[in-house]
Design an enzyme around this catalytic site. Structure first.
Site, PDB file in Angstrom:
ATOM      1  N   GLY A 144       0.836  -1.200   0.000  1.00 48.79           N
ATOM      2  CA  GLY A 144       0.000   0.000   0.000  1.00 48.79           C
ATOM      3  C   GLY A 144       0.864   1.240   0.000  1.00 48.79           C
ATOM      4  O   GLY A 144       1.588   1.482   0.963  1.00 48.79           O
ATOM      5  N   ASN A 159      -6.382  -5.468   7.168  1.00 52.97           N
ATOM      6  CA  ASN A 159      -6.157  -5.695   5.740  1.00 52.97           C
ATOM      7  C   ASN A 159      -7.343  -6.477   5.207  1.00 52.97           C
ATOM      8  O   ASN A 159      -7.693  -7.509   5.772  1.00 52.97           O
ATOM      9  CB  ASN A 159      -4.861  -6.492   5.557  1.00 52.97           C
ATOM     10  CG  ASN A 159      -4.626  -6.905   4.115  1.00 52.97           C
ATOM     11  OD1 ASN A 159      -5.066  -6.241   3.192  1.00 52.97           O
ATOM     12  ND2 ASN A 159      -3.931  -7.999   3.934  1.00 52.97           N
ATOM     13  N   GLY A 160      -7.956  -5.985   4.149  1.00 46.29           N
ATOM     14  CA  GLY A 160      -9.103  -6.685   3.567  1.00 46.29           C
ATOM     15  C   GLY A 160     -10.154  -5.695   3.151  1.00 46.29           C
ATOM     16  O   GLY A 160      -9.856  -4.527   2.842  1.00 46.29           O
TER      17      GLY A 160
END
Ligand code: SF4
Length: 463
Positions: A27, A99-100
């Site tokens: 990211g 995260n997801g």
């Protein structure tokens, strides 16, 4: 896709920032660190790389870190937006990052949230209040309500915790020494900190680490079937990372070997060189070249100071970045037949540009191989392909894609070779086969069948 990090044990903040840099490829939009000292949370966030996070001279004993990839919401445009878009987030006595992607967030709240991580933080704080501050009960309530992918790392009552959804979409791994515990999206962080990994956090498991070294494990949500994201192995993760006991480098090498067998079956003139598109496809290119008995040459070189093409936001940005991203060893190209290998062909931007450039520089033939089968469905679990129409394979037949990118042959990985190369049976392959493992993602997919002309992301159109 984001990177998450949790540290328990005294550590200088600049060292924590160094560890977070190992997750920067997950990211590049923004990054944040949050730490607790004397029951007070402090945070520092920055746009772009974790290297830009400003830190005081402090050595807290519990730290969270996050690298942001804007799955939902827009990119962080300026410093003022950091607090609303970039984790870790805090609410009452809890802080977390994840995260997801939560697919049903809009069904669960009337408040407008800019990120699902802030939503999870507020919900968890609410459920802690309603459940006598018992973390396992609050997490149980939270996980029964949300649909999607989430690998969470958080702080509660000065303890570090980790929780992974019942399908285990996104990686989460931990390692410990006598004085230090680290939970992270990828095991490269542990290697850098001098820790060996103990194991992955199990799908549906809550782990709570206390300062006295105690570890508690709670089974919160069970699903007999797991759905590890195959794209982690193909593209997202660092090749030195081990996910679910599979070294990413080895998986990519096996993918290349399988591609070589697929190429042989096409009975094409052998290439002079196999050429990787840096960096993700390098192990596959090595294996392909070895198996075909031809040299691998790094003719395409990356301008290291640009980000990954996938993570920029608009097609215009993608085209511009792709143009600036690569340099070529021009004197190695003329009159050569070149087999280019990339991890995947998502929108076709990079493939088309590379084939065009190589031919302009005199290549006699350019074959293009992808280590991944055609992606013709959107992902609702945390990568930025949320509309099917963005995907070249969802709109075009294979021969049309070959013609569009201008290649003399197009070789895609086949599904069974992909699964065999990864070495796990319980994978999420939804962006390849449209079989979404969770209920709300299936609901979104059904709803958009009749709505293909709409603009906007699929989940934003439906909820
Ligand atoms: S849909 Fe594709 S990218 Fe998304 S989690 Fe599943 S395998 Fe990964």
């Amino acid at each position: 896709m984001c990177g998450v990090l949790g540290i328990l044990g005294k550590m200088d903040l600049p060292m924590a920032r160094e560890l977070l840099l190992l997750l920067a490829h997950r990211g590049q939009d923004a990054a944040g660190l949050l730490w607790e000292s004397e029951n007070i949370f402090t945070e520092s966030k920055a746009t772009g790389s974790p290297a830009f996070i400003e830190l005081p001279n402090d050595s807290p004993s519990i730290i969270l870190g996050s690298t942001r990839y804007p799955t939902i919401g827009k990119r962080v445009a300026n410093e003022e937006e950091l607090d609303i878009f970039v984790g870790p987030f805090q609410s009452e006595n809890v802080a977390l990052t994840h995260n997801g992607n939560i697919t049903n967030m809009a069904c669960q709240t009337e408040r407008e949230y800019f990120t699902d991580a802030q939503f999870l933080t507020d919900k968890l704080a609410q459920y802690l209040k309603e459940n006598d501050n018992q973390l396992q009960d609050a997490i149980g309530k939270l996980s029964s309500e949300v649909d999607g992918a989430f690998s969470i790392v958080g702080i509660h009552d000065s303890k570090l915790f980790a929780f992974r959804d019942a399908r285990g979409f996104k990686p989460l791994v931990f390692g410990r020494s006598k004085d230090l515990t680290i939970i992270a999206s990828e095991s490269t962080v542990h290697a850098m900190a001098g820790l060996t990994i103990e194991r992955d956090v199990y799908p549906g498991e809550l782990l709570v680490f206390s300062k006295n070294g105690k570890l508690e494990s709670f089974s919160i949500s069970q699903n007999a079937l797991h759905s590890h994201c195959f794209f982690e192995y193909v593209y997202f993760a660092h090749p030195a990372s081990t996910i679910e006991n599979q070294l990413v480098y080895d998986v990519r090498f096996r993918l290349g070997r399988a591609l070589a067998h697929a190429f042989k079956k096409m009975n094409k003139e052998p290439p002079d060189y196999v050429v990787p598109v840096p960096d993700t496809s390098r192990p596959a290119a090595q294996a392909l070249a070895e198996t075909l008995g031809v040299p691998m040459r790094e003719i395409i070189l990356k301008n290291r100071y640009l980000g990954r093409t996938f993570i920029v936001r608009t097609q215009k940005e993608r085209n511009a970045m792709a143009k600036r991203k690569y340099l070529y060893l021009t004197d190695k190209i003329e009159n050569k037949t070149i087999l280019v290998v990339d991890d995947s062909i998502v929108r076709g931007t990079t493939a088309k540009m590379i084939v065009h450039d190589l031919k302009e520089l005199g290549a006699s033939k350019v074959y293009f191989a992808a280590t991944c089968p055609p992606q013709d469905h959107p992902c609702y679990y945390g990568i930025d392909i949320s509309t099917g129409k963005e995907l070249i394979a969802s709109n075009s037949r294979r021969e049309d894609i070959r013609k569009y990118i201008g290649a003399d042959a197009l070789i895609y990985q086949n599904m069974s070779d992909l699964v065999n190369a990864i070495g796990l049976k319980d994978l999420c392959l939804a962006c390849l086969d449209g079989e979404y493992p969770t209920e709300h993602a299936r609901f979104i997919q059904e709803q958009i069948q009749d709505d293909v002309e709409s603009d906007g992301r699929d989940y934003e159109r439906v909820v």
